[in-house]
Design an enzyme around this catalytic site. Sequence first.
Site, PDB file in Angstrom:
ATOM      1  N   GLU A   1       0.842  -1.208   0.000  1.00  0.00           N
ATOM      2  CA  GLU A   1       0.000   0.000   0.000  1.00  0.00           C
ATOM      3  C   GLU A   1       0.868   1.246   0.000  1.00  0.00           C
ATOM      4  OE1 GLU A   1      -2.848  -0.838  -0.781  1.00  0.00           O
ATOM      5  OE2 GLU A   1      -2.723  -2.917  -0.107  1.00  0.00           O
TER       6      GLU A   1
ATOM      7  N   HIS B   1       2.171   1.994  -3.482  1.00  0.00           N
ATOM      8  CA  HIS B   1       1.150   2.555  -4.370  1.00  0.00           C
ATOM      9  C   HIS B   1       1.192   4.080  -4.393  1.00  0.00           C
ATOM     10  CE1 HIS B   1      -1.283  -0.519  -6.181  1.00  0.00           C
ATOM     11  NE2 HIS B   1      -1.747  -1.037  -5.060  1.00  0.00           N
TER      12      HIS B   1
HETATM   13  N1  TRP Z   1      -6.078  -1.603  -4.540  1.00  0.00           N
HETATM   14  C1  TRP Z   1      -6.075  -2.484  -3.415  1.00  0.00           C
HETATM   15  C2  TRP Z   1      -4.687  -3.085  -3.293  1.00  0.00           C
HETATM   16  O1  TRP Z   1      -4.172  -3.606  -4.242  1.00  0.00           O
HETATM   17  C3  TRP Z   1      -7.020  -3.609  -3.462  1.00  0.00           C
HETATM   18  C4  TRP Z   1      -8.472  -3.348  -3.645  1.00  0.00           C
HETATM   19  C5  TRP Z   1      -9.151  -3.253  -4.786  1.00  0.00           C
HETATM   20  C6  TRP Z   1      -9.440  -3.367  -2.657  1.00  0.00           C
HETATM   21  N2  TRP Z   1     -10.505  -3.209  -4.558  1.00  0.00           N
HETATM   22  C7  TRP Z   1     -10.683  -3.287  -3.269  1.00  0.00           C
HETATM   23  C8  TRP Z   1      -9.360  -3.450  -1.297  1.00  0.00           C
HETATM   24  C9  TRP Z   1     -11.865  -3.334  -2.540  1.00  0.00           C
HETATM   25  C10 TRP Z   1     -10.536  -3.487  -0.584  1.00  0.00           C
HETATM   26  C11 TRP Z   1     -11.772  -3.434  -1.201  1.00  0.00           C
HETATM   27  O2  TRP Z   1      -4.082  -3.045  -2.292  1.00  0.00           O
HETATM   28 ZN    ZN Z   2      -2.503  -2.932  -4.886  1.00  0.00          ZN
END
Ligand code: TRP
Ligand code: ZN
Length: 860
Positions: A302, A305
Site C-alpha cells: 500500500e 502505491h
Molecule cells: N487496490 C487495493 C490493493 O491492491 C485492493 C483493492 C481493490 C481493494 N478493490 C478493493 C481493497 C476493494 C478493498 C476493497 O491493495
Molecule cells: Zn494494490
Amino acid sequence: MSQPNQRRVAKSRHDYQSPAFCIDNIDLTFELDPKATRVTSVMQLRRLRDSEPLHLDGQQLQLVSVAIDDIPLSDTQYQLDDNSLILTALPDSCRLTIVTIVAPQQNTALEGLYLAGTTFCTQCEAEGFRRISYFLDRPDVLAQYSVTIIADAEQYPYLLSNGNKVAEHFDAQGRRVVRWHDPFPKPSYLFALVAGDFDVLEDQFCTQSGRNVSLQLYVDKGQGDKGHFALAALKRAMAWDEQRFNLEYDLDVYMVVAVDFFNMGAMENKGLNVFNSKYVLADAATATDRDYFNIESIIGHEYFHNWTGNRVTCRDWFQLSLKEGLTVFRDQEFSADMSSPTLCRIDAIKLIKTAQFAEDASPMSHPIRPEQVLEMNNFYTVTVYDKGAEVIRMLQTLLGKQAFADGLTLYLRRHDGQAVTCDDFLQAMQDASGVDLTAFARWYSQSGTPELSVSQQYDASTKQLRLVLQQHTPATADQAEKQPLVLPVKVELLIPGAASQRHLLTLTEAVAEFNFVNISAEPVVVWLEQFSAPVKLHVNSSDENLLYIATNATDGVARWDAMQQYWSRQIAQLIKGHPLEALLPDTLFTLLSQLLAQPGNDTALSAELLTLPDFDTLAEQYAEIPVDAIIDARKQLSLHLANCLAQALLNCYHTLGCEPYQYQQDAAGRRHLRAVCLHYLALLGREELIRRHYHQSDNMTDTISALQAAQQGSAVLFAQLLQRFSEKWYQDALATDKAFSLAATDPTEQVFSGIEHMLQHPLFSWQNPNRIRALFSAFSMRNAAQFHRADGRGYALLQQTVAKVDAINPQVAARLVTPLLSWRRYDAKRQSLMRQALLQLSQLAAISNDLYEKVSRSLN
Ligand code: TRP
Ligand code: ZN
C-alpha cells in the site's frame, strides 16, 4: 428481483472514451449518521467537449437536491435512473451542488460508506464512490478534494480523510467538525473517510530530503500493543523505496487505519490507507510467522502505491495491472530484501503455479490487461496482480536492474499527476533502455499459460552444447489464437569437473536454438532458473538429474524447483500404478537425511525441499484432475517418507528444539523445519510429540503447527486440541478465524459438523468477510478431499453459502464461487454435480452482477 438487463452489459477495453467534462475541485461535507448520512458535494466543472450531456454515476443514493451555480433544479431538469444522474445543457463551466443521503448501516456490501462495527469507513476502489455521491466515478477524472466531516464528538473523536487536516472545531450543536484538504489531484477511487474511536500509535519518518512525516496507526481500542510491528514495517518500506527507487513520500502525514470489516487486504487511499485488521495486528501469541510476513508485505504494497498508483494512476480499469502488477513486483522486491529472497521467490512461484495457472485454464481466463469486464471487482485477480508482477519481473530481467530503475524513474517523471495506460509504461521503459518492447507488449494482450519444451544435445568430440527451446500457448476460454511471446529463460549449466555457467536465453519465436562452445563435459542443465518466465516447463531430465540439481544448483529456488519436479513425478508414477518401493533411490534418502542432519544450514529451504507439492500444484498437471488418485498418492508417499526417515526426522526435531519467540528470518526457518518434521512424525501417530508441541508453545506459529499435525495424524487429538484452542481464544476474532480454518480443513467427514458447530460461534457473522473466508474459502480451496467428495456434499455446502452471501456481499460471494467454475476439469460425475450447483446459483432471483458474470461465463 432480477436486475434490469441493461446492467448486464460488459464494457470493452477498446470502447474507451475520454470524459466530456472535468471536475477540477470537489468540496464534500459529510454529516455522519449510521442510518442516514447527508453528503453535500460542491464540484467545479469544466466542459471538455461540446454539446454532450454530463453523465454522473450514482448507485443506491437518495437524491435530495441538485443546483447549478446555486440555482436549484427541478426534477424535470435532470434525468435520474438506478445508475446515473444526467444533466443536459450545462454551461462550459459551473459549480454543481448535489446533496444525497446514504445509509451506512444498511451497507453490507462494504463498498462506499459503511460501518465496520461502530467505525465509519469508506471503500471506493474500484467503483464505490458512486455509492457516496453522484460523480464521474472513473480513474481518469482527477480532482482536488476538500472534505468536511461532522459527527457526534463523543462517539467519533477521530474524523479522518485524505491529505492534511486544515481545521477542527465544534459546531453549535456540540458536534465535532474537521476539515481536510488533499493538495494532490486524485481519482475518486482514492478518496477515503474514517470516523471512530481508536488506540493511536504515532511515530515519525525523516525523508531523504529531510522532511518529517508524521506516521499514525489507528486500531480498535485495546489493540494498540499489536500495532508496533506494522508501524515499524512502514518505516522500513519508506526507507527502502528511497534507497531502491529514489522515491520519497510527499505529504506531511501518513495514516493507516485497521478495520474488522473489509472485502480485501488493504486499500491505498491517498495518505489514509485502510487495512483489514488481519494485516495490521500482530503479537507472538496471536500471529504466525506467516501473518508477520504478510503484514510487512501488505504495508509495503500500500505504501508503494503512493507512487505507482496514486501519483501516476490508471486511465481506465482495464489498465489495472499498470498499478497492481508493478506494485506487487515492488512489494516482492521489498519482502525479499527484508527476509529471504529465495523463500519470497518460492512463495510467488507457488501462487502462479496453483491459482494463476488454474485461472488461465478456467472460464474466467483473461490477459493481465482484460478485454471485457462486466463487474470490475471480478478482475482483482491473481492474473492481473501476480502474473502482472511476473511480467514486470521479466522486464527487469530483460533490461537489467539499472535500466529498469531508469525506466521507472522516467515513467514516474513523465506521467506524474496523470492517468495513463500500460502502453505508456512500456513506452517509458523502451525510451529509457533503448530496447524495442513491441514484441514484449504481447504479454499484455494474450491470456493463457505458455508451455515451454526444452531439450539439450551435447557433442563430446566438438565440446559443443546445443539447447533447443520451443513454445506453444494452448487456447483459452477467452482467446483461441495465440502467438509466440518474448520469454527470458535463465539457465545454469552444471558442468562436471568445471565451474558452472549461467546464461540468459531470450526466446522470441516459436522455436530457437542456442549453441555453446568449449563445454568440457556434458552438463546437467538447470532450466528456467528463478522461474524467469511464467510458463509450464516440459523437460525430459531423469530423476537422477533432478536430484543432482536439487543438491548442486547454485540457486536455492532452482534446488527447490527440481525437488518439486521430482516429487510430482513420483506421485504421477504412483497414480499410474507403479509400486512405491521401486521408485525412490538411495540418492534421495542421502539428500534428505543430509538436510535433516544439518538443520543449521538454511532450515527454511530444507523445510521447502522436504515438502511435497500441494494438491493444487499437482492438479495443474492434469487436463482431467484425478482427485482421489492425487490425494491417495500424496498420502502414500508422505507416509512412506515418514517411515523411512523416522529417526532422522525425530533427531532433527529435537535438535531444533523450541526457543523463545521472535519474528526473525532464521528463527522462522527453524520453526518451519521443525513443523515439517512434526507433520511427518504425526503420520506415524506420534501423539505425545504433538501434545507436547502444543503445550510447550509460547507462540501462535508453533500452536498452529501442532494443530495441523494433529489434523493429519489423529482425529481424536485434533478434536481435543481444537476445542482447547477455541476456548482459549473465544473472544479474539482473528485467532478464532484460525480455529474456523482448522475446522474447515479437517480431511475427514467430521468437517461438516465442525463447520456447523463454528457457525454457532458468537464471533461468527455473515456480515464479516474474514469470518466467511476463514470457514468457507478454507473448506473449498484447501480441503480437496471433502470439498470434492464424490457424493456432492461439498459442492452443495458451497452453493448454499454462496447463495446466502450474494445477498449480503456480492464481492465476497463472487470470490467464494471460484472453485466451482472449473467444473469441466473433473470426471463426469463431479462435473454434473458442480454444474448443478452453478445452475442453481444462476437461477437466484436477485443474483448480483459479480456472481452473474462468473457463473454465466462458466456455464456458457
Ligand atoms: N487496490 C487495493 C490493493 O491492491 C485492493 C483493492 C481493490 C481493494 N478493490 C478493493 C481493497 C476493494 C478493498 C476493497 O491493495
Ligand atoms: Zn494494490
